[in-house]
Write a protein that holds these residues in place. Structure first.
Motif, PDB file in Angstrom:
ATOM      1  N   PRO A  14       0.811  -1.234   0.000  1.00 46.70           N
ATOM      2  CA  PRO A  14       0.000   0.000   0.000  1.00 46.70           C
ATOM      3  C   PRO A  14       0.839   1.276   0.000  1.00 46.70           C
ATOM      4  CG  PRO A  14      -0.603  -1.464   1.847  1.00 46.70           C
ATOM      5  CD  PRO A  14       0.466  -2.154   1.074  1.00 46.70           C
ATOM      6  N   ILE A  15       1.973   1.273   0.675  1.00 47.65           N
ATOM      7  CA  ILE A  15       2.741   2.510   0.826  1.00 47.65           C
ATOM      8  C   ILE A  15       3.329   2.987  -0.501  1.00 47.65           C
ATOM      9  CG2 ILE A  15       5.108   1.769   1.288  1.00 47.65           C
ATOM     10  CD1 ILE A  15       5.083   3.539   3.791  1.00 47.65           C
ATOM     11  N   LEU A  16       3.476   2.068  -1.467  1.00 47.93           N
ATOM     12  CA  LEU A  16       4.101   2.460  -2.739  1.00 47.93           C
ATOM     13  C   LEU A  16       3.240   3.468  -3.509  1.00 47.93           C
ATOM     14  CD1 LEU A  16       5.674  -0.912  -3.972  1.00 47.93           C
ATOM     15  CD2 LEU A  16       6.772   0.959  -2.718  1.00 47.93           C
ATOM     16  N   ASN A  17       1.974   3.593  -3.110  1.00 47.63           N
ATOM     17  CA  ASN A  17       1.092   4.588  -3.739  1.00 47.63           C
ATOM     18  C   ASN A  17       1.176   5.970  -3.119  1.00 47.63           C
ATOM     19  OD1 ASN A  17      -0.284   3.640  -5.937  1.00 47.63           O
ATOM     20  ND2 ASN A  17      -1.578   2.313  -4.649  1.00 47.63           N
ATOM     21  N   LYS A  19       2.101   9.670  -1.925  1.00 45.88           N
ATOM     22  CA  LYS A  19       2.704  10.839  -2.554  1.00 45.88           C
ATOM     23  C   LYS A  19       3.494  11.602  -1.499  1.00 45.88           C
ATOM     24  CE  LYS A  19      -0.088  11.657  -6.597  1.00 45.88           C
ATOM     25  NZ  LYS A  19      -0.335  10.244  -6.776  1.00 45.88           N
ATOM     26  N   VAL A  20       4.668  12.107  -1.896  1.00 47.16           N
ATOM     27  CA  VAL A  20       5.431  12.990  -1.006  1.00 47.16           C
ATOM     28  C   VAL A  20       5.623  14.321  -1.729  1.00 47.16           C
ATOM     29  CG1 VAL A  20       6.599  11.189   0.320  1.00 47.16           C
ATOM     30  CG2 VAL A  20       7.625  11.988  -1.783  1.00 47.16           C
ATOM     31  N   TYR A  21       5.384  15.394  -1.035  1.00 46.31           N
ATOM     32  CA  TYR A  21       5.408  16.733  -1.653  1.00 46.31           C
ATOM     33  C   TYR A  21       4.529  16.762  -2.905  1.00 46.31           C
ATOM     34  CZ  TYR A  21       9.774  16.722   1.056  1.00 46.31           C
ATOM     35  OH  TYR A  21      10.720  16.584   2.029  1.00 46.31           O
ATOM     36  N   GLY A  22       3.427  16.024  -2.880  1.00 44.69           N
ATOM     37  CA  GLY A  22       2.529  15.988  -4.027  1.00 44.69           C
ATOM     38  C   GLY A  22       3.040  15.167  -5.202  1.00 44.69           C
ATOM     39  N   LYS A  23       4.184  14.502  -5.015  1.00 43.43           N
ATOM     40  CA  LYS A  23       4.735  13.709  -6.125  1.00 43.43           C
ATOM     41  C   LYS A  23       4.690  12.223  -5.771  1.00 43.43           C
ATOM     42  CE  LYS A  23       7.768  17.255  -7.894  1.00 43.43           C
ATOM     43  NZ  LYS A  23       7.651  18.317  -6.858  1.00 43.43           N
ATOM     44  N   GLN A  24       4.606  11.389  -6.789  1.00 41.31           N
ATOM     45  CA  GLN A  24       4.613   9.948  -6.578  1.00 41.31           C
ATOM     46  C   GLN A  24       5.916   9.532  -5.885  1.00 41.31           C
ATOM     47  OE1 GLN A  24       2.421   7.433  -6.943  1.00 41.31           O
ATOM     48  NE2 GLN A  24       4.056   6.163  -6.091  1.00 41.31           N
ATOM     49  N   LEU A  25       5.782   8.790  -4.769  1.00 45.74           N
ATOM     50  CA  LEU A  25       6.968   8.305  -4.068  1.00 45.74           C
ATOM     51  C   LEU A  25       7.760   7.338  -4.942  1.00 45.74           C
ATOM     52  CD1 LEU A  25       8.664   7.697  -1.407  1.00 45.74           C
ATOM     53  CD2 LEU A  25       7.008   5.878  -0.983  1.00 45.74           C
ATOM     54  N   VAL A  26       9.078   7.552  -5.013  1.00 46.64           N
ATOM     55  CA  VAL A  26       9.994   6.573  -5.617  1.00 46.64           C
ATOM     56  C   VAL A  26      10.895   6.111  -4.488  1.00 46.64           C
ATOM     57  CG1 VAL A  26      11.829   6.207  -7.313  1.00 46.64           C
ATOM     58  CG2 VAL A  26       9.900   7.712  -7.870  1.00 46.64           C
ATOM     59  N   GLY A  31      17.711  -0.646   1.347  1.00 44.51           N
ATOM     60  CA  GLY A  31      18.800  -1.164   2.178  1.00 44.51           C
ATOM     61  C   GLY A  31      18.605  -0.766   3.630  1.00 44.51           C
ATOM     62  N   ALA A  32      17.954   0.369   3.853  1.00 43.12           N
ATOM     63  CA  ALA A  32      17.700   0.822   5.228  1.00 43.12           C
ATOM     64  C   ALA A  32      16.535   0.043   5.825  1.00 43.12           C
ATOM     65  CB  ALA A  32      17.408   2.320   5.253  1.00 43.12           C
ATOM     66  N   THR A  33      15.428   0.030   5.111  1.00 44.53           N
ATOM     67  CA  THR A  33      14.325  -0.861   5.476  1.00 44.53           C
ATOM     68  C   THR A  33      13.421  -1.022   4.270  1.00 44.53           C
ATOM     69  OG1 THR A  33      12.814  -1.460   7.280  1.00 44.53           O
ATOM     70  CG2 THR A  33      12.558   0.751   6.373  1.00 44.53           C
ATOM     71  N   THR A  34      12.763  -2.172   4.193  1.00 43.41           N
ATOM     72  CA  THR A  34      11.879  -2.445   3.066  1.00 43.41           C
ATOM     73  C   THR A  34      10.436  -2.145   3.451  1.00 43.41           C
ATOM     74  OG1 THR A  34      11.724  -4.713   3.843  1.00 43.41           O
ATOM     75  CG2 THR A  34      13.303  -4.267   2.072  1.00 43.41           C
ATOM     76  N   GLN A  35       9.596  -1.971   2.426  1.00 40.97           N
ATOM     77  CA  GLN A  35       8.164  -1.781   2.675  1.00 40.97           C
ATOM     78  C   GLN A  35       7.484  -3.131   2.889  1.00 40.97           C
ATOM     79  OE1 GLN A  35       7.408   0.966   3.511  1.00 40.97           O
ATOM     80  NE2 GLN A  35       8.904   2.342   2.567  1.00 40.97           N
ATOM     81  N   LYS A  36       6.273  -3.067   3.452  1.00 41.16           N
ATOM     82  CA  LYS A  36       5.599  -4.306   3.863  1.00 41.16           C
ATOM     83  C   LYS A  36       4.389  -4.606   2.983  1.00 41.16           C
ATOM     84  CE  LYS A  36       8.370  -3.138   7.140  1.00 41.16           C
ATOM     85  NZ  LYS A  36       9.798  -3.426   6.896  1.00 41.16           N
TER      86      LYS A  36
END
Ligand code: PMP
Length: 407
Positions: A14-17, A19-26, A31-36
């Motif tokens: 779900p988190i891959l959708n 937006k940060v600063y109104g832009k699609q998150l990339v 390596g720091a932590t993965t999404q679930k």
């Protein structure tokens, strides 16, 4: 990439959708932590909503269900890494916790003045500092396998370093700052030829490379759940039965005992001897769900897709004038560390962030690596199987934009 169905896979996270600063998150900070994936979030949720209860003690039904799920999670990990026995899997808080456990217990049992622990030049602080602490206590020293400026271990130095003083070798499988995949089979074979046990830090390997602890013949191996698409606060230590039986317990408390009187305590058997106190039940259950998810795709397929993505990213990034790769091992995993001209990595990182692109900057908990290369740190893009070629293109465009502003 045609290897994985990324459209379907990305819907599971779900988190891959976001937006940060109104832009699609990339998201390139894996390596720091993965999404679930949703299945992990659901497994943790279900635990708290339906059968939260303390393990190993209750006569009542919920406690039995929690215990069964917790022990089933151990079994999932054991089969994922191919242990001989399930009780060779100890639940920990993560990689750092696992290394501290081995350093403390192994050091108390086996280290004496004049002894040494051999690590490598590219270790994360968590595979340096615990050894320094126990060595200082015991009058022992930490020795280092050197690397070259490409970030490749100088294996020709290993044989001479493996002298009689060395009581254990502790080495990372994959470098989190350089992406180097180390020749751990060779290291283990050379150490074993001299009767020396080996600990492998698999924090950056377990999510990228199929691991079989019996085939590797490794004595101890540690990893973190949160870098393997599972929850934070949970990880695992694998130890060969014979070694775990030889070590004293780590922490004292409930669950790690058989009988307690004020005069004498008898410790519990494996794995409970190393699991004092109420464990992280929801974390263990979430980690097992993460492993189920990964196995549903298949690590071999994941490895192939990530290698294709890495090769594509290396090719595209190498066309940016003034960009320099830090770490150029031919054997590498999905980590690309870089610098742009003489700019500070933090500036590139911040300019990428404003475009919605998450990378990491700094020393990545590897200060000795940065000192050796005489750089302040790097900007690091690290990939997961859910990353796309389009995201690599966005990274390239993002760096070009940042470069124009920095020039
Ligand atoms: N070793 C390596 C190679 C790592 O990449 C990390 C995490 N960056 C660690 C150890 C420490 O893991 P944790 O913080 O999850 O304990």
């Amino acid at each position: 990439s045609g290897t994985l169905n990324l459209e379907a896979i990305r819907k599971d996270f779900p988190i891959l959708n976001t937006k940060v600063y109104g832009k699609q998150l990339v998201y390139l900070d894996n390596g720091a932590t993965t999404q679930k994936p949703q299945s992990v979030i659901d497994a943790v949720d279900r635990y708290y909503q339906q059968y939260n209860s303390n393990v190993h003690r209750g006569v009542h039904l919920l406690s039995q269900q929690a215990t069964e799920a917790y022990e089933a999670a151990r079994k999932t990990i054991a089969s994922f890494i191919h242990t001989k026995h399930e009780h060779e899997v100890i639940f920990t808080k993560g990689t750092t916790d696992g290394i501290n456990l081995v350093a403390s217990c192994f050091g108390r049992a086996f280290l004496k003045p004049g002894d040494s622990i051999l690590i490598s030049a590219m270790e994360h602080h968590s595979n340096i500092v615990p050894w320094q602490m126990i060595c200082e206590e015991k009058g022992a020293t930490v020795k280092v396998i050197p690397m070259d400026t490409k970030g490749v271990l100088q294996m020709d130095a290993l044989s001479a370093l493996l002298d009689d003083s060395v009581k254990l070798v502790a080495c990372t499988y994959v470098s989190n700052s350089l992406g180097t995949v180390n020749p751990v089979r060779d290291i283990i074979a050379q150490a074993h030829a001299k009767g020396i046990p080996v600990l492998i830090d698999a924090a950056q390997a377990i999510q990228h490379i199929p691991v079989d602890v019996q085939e590797l013949d490794v004595d101890f191996m540690v990893f973190s759940g949160h870098k393997l698409y599972g929850p934070t606060g949970i990880g695992a230590l694998y130890g060969k039965e014979e070694w775990l039986n030889k070590l004293p317990p780590y922490q004292g408390g409930g669950d790690m005992i058989k009988t307690v009187t004020f005069a004498k305590t008898v410790y519990n058997e494996l794995p409970y001897k190393f699991e004092a106190g109420t464990p992280d039940m929801s974390g263990a259950i979430g980690l097992a769900a993460a492993i189920d998810y990964v196995q549903g795709i298949g690590l071999a397929a994941i490895q192939q897709a990530e290698q294709e993505l890495l090769q594509y990213a290396l090719k595209q990034l190498s066309q940016i004038e003034g960009l320099r790769f830090i770490g150029e091992s031919p054997e590498r995993s999905g980590v690309i560390s870089f610098l742009y001209k003489n700019t500070h990595p933090f500036d590139v990182g911040e300019l990428l962030d404003k475009q919605g692109i998450a990378v990491r900057t700094g020393h990545h908990c590897c200060q000795p690596v940065m000192d050796f290369l005489e750089i302040p740190g790097t900007a690091r893009a690290s990939f997961a199987f859910y990353n796309t070629f389009e995201e690599v293109d966005m990274l390239v465009a993002g760096i070009k934009k940042a470069a124009a502003m920095l020039d």
